[in-house]
Scaffold this motif. Structure first.
Motif, PDB file in Angstrom:
ATOM      1  N   LYS A  77      21.261 -26.517 -36.466  1.00  0.00           N
ATOM      2  CA  LYS A  77      21.654 -24.730 -35.752  1.00  0.00           C
ATOM      3  C   LYS A  77      22.666 -24.695 -35.647  1.00  0.00           C
ATOM      4  CE  LYS A  77      16.792 -25.552 -34.513  1.00  0.00           C
ATOM      5  NZ  LYS A  77      15.971 -25.270 -32.939  1.00  0.00           N
ATOM      6  N   GLN A 135      19.539 -26.598 -47.377  1.00  0.00           N
ATOM      7  CA  GLN A 135      18.739 -27.875 -46.828  1.00  0.00           C
ATOM      8  C   GLN A 135      18.639 -29.055 -47.368  1.00  0.00           C
ATOM      9  OE1 GLN A 135      14.360 -26.294 -46.979  1.00  0.00           O
ATOM     10  NE2 GLN A 135      14.588 -26.678 -49.335  1.00  0.00           N
ATOM     11  N   PRO A 136      18.445 -30.394 -46.299  1.00  0.00           N
ATOM     12  CA  PRO A 136      18.714 -31.473 -46.928  1.00  0.00           C
ATOM     13  C   PRO A 136      17.448 -32.084 -47.974  1.00  0.00           C
ATOM     14  CG  PRO A 136      18.018 -31.131 -44.843  1.00  0.00           C
ATOM     15  CD  PRO A 136      18.801 -30.266 -44.836  1.00  0.00           C
ATOM     16  N   GLY A 137      16.876 -33.545 -48.295  1.00  0.00           N
ATOM     17  CA  GLY A 137      16.147 -33.562 -48.706  1.00  0.00           C
ATOM     18  C   GLY A 137      16.411 -34.627 -49.813  1.00  0.00           C
ATOM     19  N   ALA A 196      20.221 -34.265 -42.948  1.00  0.00           N
ATOM     20  CA  ALA A 196      20.001 -33.222 -41.856  1.00  0.00           C
ATOM     21  C   ALA A 196      21.075 -32.419 -41.977  1.00  0.00           C
ATOM     22  CB  ALA A 196      20.181 -33.398 -40.053  1.00  0.00           C
ATOM     23  N   SER A 216      25.977 -25.712 -39.615  1.00  0.00           N
ATOM     24  CA  SER A 216      25.916 -25.346 -40.487  1.00  0.00           C
ATOM     25  C   SER A 216      27.062 -24.386 -41.132  1.00  0.00           C
ATOM     26  CB  SER A 216      25.173 -23.592 -38.778  1.00  0.00           C
ATOM     27  OG  SER A 216      26.414 -23.452 -38.039  1.00  0.00           O
ATOM     28  N   VAL A 258      18.293 -29.257 -34.921  1.00  0.00           N
ATOM     29  CA  VAL A 258      18.829 -28.846 -36.152  1.00  0.00           C
ATOM     30  C   VAL A 258      17.441 -28.173 -37.338  1.00  0.00           C
ATOM     31  CG1 VAL A 258      19.207 -31.831 -36.764  1.00  0.00           C
ATOM     32  CG2 VAL A 258      16.548 -31.273 -36.655  1.00  0.00           C
ATOM     33  N   THR A 259      18.283 -27.628 -38.534  1.00  0.00           N
ATOM     34  CA  THR A 259      17.395 -26.401 -39.032  1.00  0.00           C
ATOM     35  C   THR A 259      16.786 -27.628 -39.869  1.00  0.00           C
ATOM     36  OG1 THR A 259      18.981 -26.458 -40.601  1.00  0.00           O
ATOM     37  CG2 THR A 259      18.802 -25.023 -38.660  1.00  0.00           C
ATOM     38  N   SER A 260      16.136 -28.703 -40.573  1.00  0.00           N
ATOM     39  CA  SER A 260      15.662 -29.151 -41.085  1.00  0.00           C
ATOM     40  C   SER A 260      16.106 -30.647 -41.104  1.00  0.00           C
ATOM     41  CB  SER A 260      15.671 -29.010 -42.624  1.00  0.00           C
ATOM     42  OG  SER A 260      16.852 -29.121 -42.847  1.00  0.00           O
ATOM     43  N   GLY A 261      15.332 -31.443 -41.229  1.00  0.00           N
ATOM     44  CA  GLY A 261      15.685 -33.275 -41.868  1.00  0.00           C
ATOM     45  C   GLY A 261      15.862 -33.957 -39.769  1.00  0.00           C
ATOM     46  N   SER A 262      15.988 -34.990 -39.754  1.00  0.00           N
ATOM     47  CA  SER A 262      16.330 -35.357 -38.677  1.00  0.00           C
ATOM     48  C   SER A 262      17.501 -36.801 -38.523  1.00  0.00           C
ATOM     49  CB  SER A 262      15.305 -36.530 -38.498  1.00  0.00           C
ATOM     50  OG  SER A 262      15.606 -37.762 -37.916  1.00  0.00           O
TER      51      SER A 262
END
Length: 665
Positions: free
Chosen positions: A463, A442-444, A460, A432, A411-415
């Motif tokens: 990549k 990006q996540p959040g 997430a 991606s 992953v580039t970000s998150g889980s």
């Protein structure tokens, strides 16, 4: 006979199998009575009556449109009369076949035209030797005869000059050399001084008189009083009828050679094989004189063949990659399904007696996880609630976090862990490419996707993997499946340890449904690998159809260009026919040319296609799968396309009327 005449006669004797002709003393060489020629809208010639003796210089005079050129074409066997009788050396030409007329015209008649009709890109020697080339005279003998003819017209040393660079007078002398190089009985000249100045005209007149003095009859159509005054006799044509033909009266006896009364002529001849070989050589060299047009035709074939070879090669390489992936997965991947795609037995991994739990207990099972796929058009994920369309066109999966973990998708970000959760939350993991399509950097907290009016938390972003299918996929949690529609597939993915795929495939139906093992459908990728032939066939067929369409369009383009070339080369066609070439000779010449260009285009196109496949395969990590059969197909396709593309232009060229061309060009 002068020393030069004996030298020329000796050169003529160099030709193998030469024929011997003797003039019939006292008989006219050309004897026309009442020749007429009708054309649409009237008569081009009403009454052409004349006699021409060997070794005489005859001028035909008359106003424009009176029929002079028409009579000259009839005497030269370039056209057929509508009425009248014509004897050539005592033979009635009306009874001759087309082949016999061509042979007679090629061996015993020479032509000089007002425009000279030289092939500007060719050398002087090639222009002068054209009549001998048409006959198939070997190159060495042809060179001797060309040298002698150029010497006779005062152009020794001009052999290697380009014809297009000569002056007007020099061009006409080259045309005269071309007319006499084959030792004809008669030279027919149509306005040979029409485009020359006085000095050049006088030089040409002296040359024509010299030819007549050596025993060759010369007939000149002219408006030029210098030519008419220099002639032994004058035939006037008024309104399509010959007038004031004084016969032998007024002949300038001081110019009449004794050889005119009785002469023995040896003419160079060649073999049919040599003639065909020279036609092939001419066809091979002809494109060099027209590089732009030939280059465009060659490019059309190159692109068509490259598309064909490239399409087949890319299809085979892509199929090879698909098969490689299937083969790689064949040792480990098993899919288990039942008739009801929504059956919790397959879709719910939390059931203690579900398929996932039961399969995981079997030895050799590394992963057992449910997977469902859905159609994108009916379930468009969007950043906005209620949207019916989105920029996403990839795949939709409903699965568990263990699926992503097992295959090692980073992953580039998150889980990805919350893709499987105990509270039934709607979560999503984006590939991606999918993230870019949906404009999700990006996540959040608060970052959501909507399926209709149902929000889903993005947890997430993966990549890039280099696999476009994986990168363009959205993975949803099990809870999202409740409001997704249009299910495409539903199965339990079982990943076996090395060497366990086949035993597990046999054991799973009984382990999952001992009372009814037939209700369990099991497929292994090893069975899917059997689809290789079908995949290869379908993909190759699809791309080949497109490639053949491109090749056909290329051939049509090439054919159109060749047709325009035939129009442009009309004087050359008329010139070759005047020199004795048959319709079949003209057809072969253009067919050879088209076929050779097609073959060269096939060779270059096959090479370009192979290069395209190699570069594409290297860039995409595919195996290079292109065999010699595909390359050979490209060569054959180029040759066949060349033959087909040249068929219509060649037939058109072969049936063009040389007399009409010479009247209109």
């Amino acid at each position: 006979m002068t020393r030069r005449c004996r030298w020329e006669r000796w050169l003529c004797c160099l030709a193998n199998g030469a024929d011997m002709y003797g003039d019939k003393t006292g008989l006219p060489l050309l004897d026309a009575e009442g020749l007429a020629k009708s054309i649409p809208g009237g008569m081009a010639l009403r009454d052409g009556t004349c006699q021409v003796m060997p070794g005489t210089f005859t001028a035909m005079v008359g106003t424009s449109g009176s029929g002079k050129t028409t009579l000259l074409s009839l005497l030269g066997l370039l056209d057929h009369p509508s009425d009248g009788r014509y004897l050539f050396d005592g033979v009635d030409v009306a009874g001759l076949s087309e082949a016999a007329r061509n042979d007679l015209r090629g061996r015993r008649i020479g032509f000089v035209f007002q425009n000279s009709y030289l092939m500007a890109e060719e050398s002087v020697a090639d222009n002068v030797g054209l009549p001998l080339q048409v006959r198939g005279v070997p190159a060495r003998q042809r060179a001797h005869l060309v040298d002698a003819a150029l010497g006779q017209v005062g152009l020794s040393g001009f052999q290697n000059e380009t014809a297009g660079g000569l002056s007007g007078g020099e061009k006409q002398r080259v045309a005269v050399a071309r007319a006499i190089v084959g030792c004809p009985d008669v030279v027919l000249a149509d306005e040979p001084t029409g485009a020359l100045d006085t000095i050049s005209s006088n030089r040409l007149i002296c040359l024509l008189r010299d030819i007549a003095s050596r025993g060759t009859a010369v007939v000149v159509v002219t408006h030029d009083p210098l030519v008419a005054d220099a002639a032994d006799r004058r035939i006037e044509i008024i309104d399509g009828e010959t007038r004031n033909d004084p016969g032998s009266a007024g002949v300038h006896t001081e110019y009449t050679s004794p050889v005119a009364a009785a002469r023995e002529v040896v003419r160079p001849t060649g073999t049919r094989g040599a003639r065909w070989a020279q036609e092939l050589a001419t066809a091979a060299l002809a494109p060099l004189g027209r590089p732009l047009r030939a280059g465009l035709v060659l490019l059309a074939y190159l692109l068509g063949v490259a598309a064909l070879v490239g399409a087949i090669g890319l299809a085979q390489s892509a199929t090879g990659q698909i098969v490689a992936r299937l083969t790689d997965a064949a040792s480990s991947e098993i899919r288990v399904s039942v008739a009801n795609q929504d059956d919790p037995f397959i879709t719910d991994p939390t059931l203690a007696d579900g398929a996932a739990a039961l399969a995981a207990k079997l030895p050799g099972v590394a992963l057992a996880v449910p997977v469902r796929t859905y159609g994108t058009q009916t379930n468009p994920p969007s950043r906005l609630p209620g949207a019916t369309v989105s920029g996403f066109s990839g795949r939709i999966y409903v699965t568990e976090a263990s699926y992503l973990d097992f295959f090692g998708y980073g992953v580039t970000s998150g889980s990805v862990a919350l893709l499987t959760n105990t509270w039934g939350g709607a979560t999503a993991v984006l590939g991606s490419t999918a993230a870019k399509d949906l404009d999700l950097p990006q996540p959040g907290p608060g970052v959501q996707l909507w399926i209709g009016l149902h929000p889903t938390d993005v947890i997430a972003i993966l990549k890039p993997t280099g696999d476009p299918l994986i990168d363009d996929t959205v993975y949803f949690s099990r809870a999202v499946g409740a409001y997704l529609t249009n299910i495409v597939d539903s199965y339990l993915l079982v990943h076996a340890e090395t060497g366990h795929a086949e035993p597990l495939a046999r054991a799973l139906p009984l382990a999952l449904a001992p009372a009814n093992p037939g209700s369990i459908q099991v497929s292994t990728t090893s069975r899917l690998a059997n689809l290789q032939a079908g995949i290869n066939s379908d993909l190759t067929r699809l791309l080949s159809i497109l490639a053949w369409v491109i090749l056909v369009l290329s051939a049509l383009t090439a054919g159109t260009t060749m047709f325009l070339s035939v129009q442009h080369r009309a004087p050359e066609i008329a010139l070759r026919r005047a020199m004795g070439a048959s319709r079949a000779d003209i057809w072969r010449l253009f067919t050879y040319e088209g076929s050779l260009i097609g073959l060269v285009g096939g060779i270059l196109g096959a090479a370009a296609g192979v290069g395209l496949v190699w570069v594409s395969a290297r860039q995409n990590g595919w195996p290079v799968c292109i065999g010699p059969q595909t390359v050979l197909l490209g060569l054959v396709a180029g040759l066949i396309a060349g033959i087909i593309a040249s068929t219509v232009p060649a037939i058109y060229a072969a049936h063009r009327d040389p007399a009409l061309i010479l009247r209109t060009v």
